[in-house]
Design a protein around this motif. Sequence first.
Motif, mmCIF file in Angstrom:
data_model
loop_
_atom_site.group_PDB
_atom_site.id
_atom_site.type_symbol
_atom_site.label_atom_id
_atom_site.label_comp_id
_atom_site.label_asym_id
_atom_site.label_seq_id
_atom_site.Cartn_x
_atom_site.Cartn_y
_atom_site.Cartn_z
ATOM 1 N N ARG A 200 -6.041 4.291 -8.716
ATOM 2 C CA ARG A 200 -5.701 5.710 -8.833
ATOM 3 C C ARG A 200 -4.391 5.895 -9.590
ATOM 4 O O ARG A 200 -4.228 6.844 -10.363
ATOM 5 N N ILE B 252 0.834 -1.200 0.000
ATOM 6 C CA ILE B 252 0.000 0.000 0.000
ATOM 7 C C ILE B 252 0.873 1.257 0.000
ATOM 8 O O ILE B 252 0.606 2.226 -0.703
ATOM 9 N N SER C 168 -13.977 8.684 -8.870
ATOM 10 C CA SER C 168 -15.204 8.169 -8.252
ATOM 11 C C SER C 168 -15.801 6.970 -8.970
ATOM 12 O O SER C 168 -16.243 6.005 -8.346
ATOM 13 N N VAL D 99 -12.745 3.828 -8.994
ATOM 14 C CA VAL D 99 -12.043 3.395 -7.787
ATOM 15 C C VAL D 99 -13.034 2.845 -6.760
ATOM 16 O O VAL D 99 -14.063 3.459 -6.464
ATOM 17 N N THR D 100 -12.718 1.662 -6.221
ATOM 18 C CA THR D 100 -13.510 1.054 -5.154
ATOM 19 C C THR D 100 -12.601 0.805 -3.952
ATOM 20 O O THR D 100 -11.395 1.034 -4.003
ATOM 21 N N ASN D 101 -13.191 0.307 -2.888
ATOM 22 C CA ASN D 101 -12.390 -0.003 -1.693
ATOM 23 C C ASN D 101 -11.378 -1.109 -1.959
ATOM 24 O O ASN D 101 -10.320 -1.170 -1.331
ATOM 25 N N GLU D 102 -11.703 -1.996 -2.911
ATOM 26 C CA GLU D 102 -10.823 -3.123 -3.207
ATOM 27 C C GLU D 102 -9.658 -2.737 -4.118
ATOM 28 O O GLU D 102 -8.546 -3.237 -3.961
ATOM 29 N N ASN D 103 -9.906 -1.858 -5.083
ATOM 30 C CA ASN D 103 -8.852 -1.548 -6.058
ATOM 31 C C ASN D 103 -8.279 -0.140 -5.893
ATOM 32 O O ASN D 103 -7.447 0.293 -6.685
ATOM 33 N N GLY D 104 -8.707 0.576 -4.878
ATOM 34 C CA GLY D 104 -8.327 1.971 -4.715
ATOM 35 C C GLY D 104 -6.838 2.212 -4.641
ATOM 36 O O GLY D 104 -6.323 3.215 -5.147
ATOM 37 N N TYR D 105 -6.111 1.274 -4.021
ATOM 38 C CA TYR D 105 -4.682 1.501 -3.811
ATOM 39 C C TYR D 105 -3.867 1.425 -5.099
ATOM 40 O O TYR D 105 -2.734 1.898 -5.142
ATOM 41 N N THR E 216 -6.889 13.367 -4.764
ATOM 42 C CA THR E 216 -6.388 12.173 -4.080
ATOM 43 C C THR E 216 -6.356 12.384 -2.569
ATOM 44 O O THR E 216 -6.492 11.434 -1.804
#
Length: 298
Positions: free
Chosen positions: A133, A4, A121, A124-130, A202
Amino acid sequence: MSLIAFFGALESGLIYALVALGVLISFRILDFPDLTADGSFPLGGAIAGISIVSGIDPWIACGLGMLAGAAAGMVTAFLHVKLGILQLLASILVMVALYSVNLRIMGAPNLPLLGEETVFSNLVTNENGYWMRCVIIGGVVLIAKLVLDLFFSTEAGLSMRATGSNLRMAQAQGINTSWMTIIGMAISNALVALGGALFVQTQGGADISIGIGTIVIGLAAVIIGETIIPAKRIWLITFAVVIGAIIYKLFIQVALSSNTLRSIGFGSQDLNLITALLVVIALQLPTIKSKLLSGLRA
């Protein structure tokens, strides 16, 4: 360094790659020592932030931020080429003025964007956000690089490069060097402002202080890139600058994560100090590389 943290550094490096491309144009191509970036970076963020809050599409907001940055660069160039103010002083005057301008735009020292729609928005989701972006910002950087490569291969781009390389010779060839300087500074600060517009999205908000040290980071990225990938072709020069920005930010992340630095008292509050030390090292890289090559030849 965790995965991360790595993607966080990569994300930041890609954003500052836009800054580095802008610094490349001003410092290297135009030979114009420009400190406007410390003001145009938060300017792009402020314009994008207030536009998003007002319900404007985030991508259009980024475009508006770029236009504002271009205007700032043009003012700096105008002060120099038309009013005869020294390059460095002209950029300092604009940088100082932009502090007040940014405060007026935001109406406060900071502007939160939590809950607002951004360029990330829809993807990006909680799973692929890292990592997603990084993909989006990387796409923007790639487009900016390719457009710059194309521009500098045109007659106008070659005229701009000639203006920075040899001003008198360019004037003798009939090139309007004043306009070339104004256009180049506009492009430079537009890229810096685009970086600022993406940065605030970001971070979840704009802040008046985000521009501090922007020019230092951009210049360090340029020097690191040129040292690692020495080149004369413009497409390779721009590539080297992007790589330099990423490497620089990765170095910062490694330094902040280092147990050795923590053991001697360094922490996250020492970020600017660590940044300054890394810039000193980056400035010495060409000398170190030259000495190493001389030693190997001997």
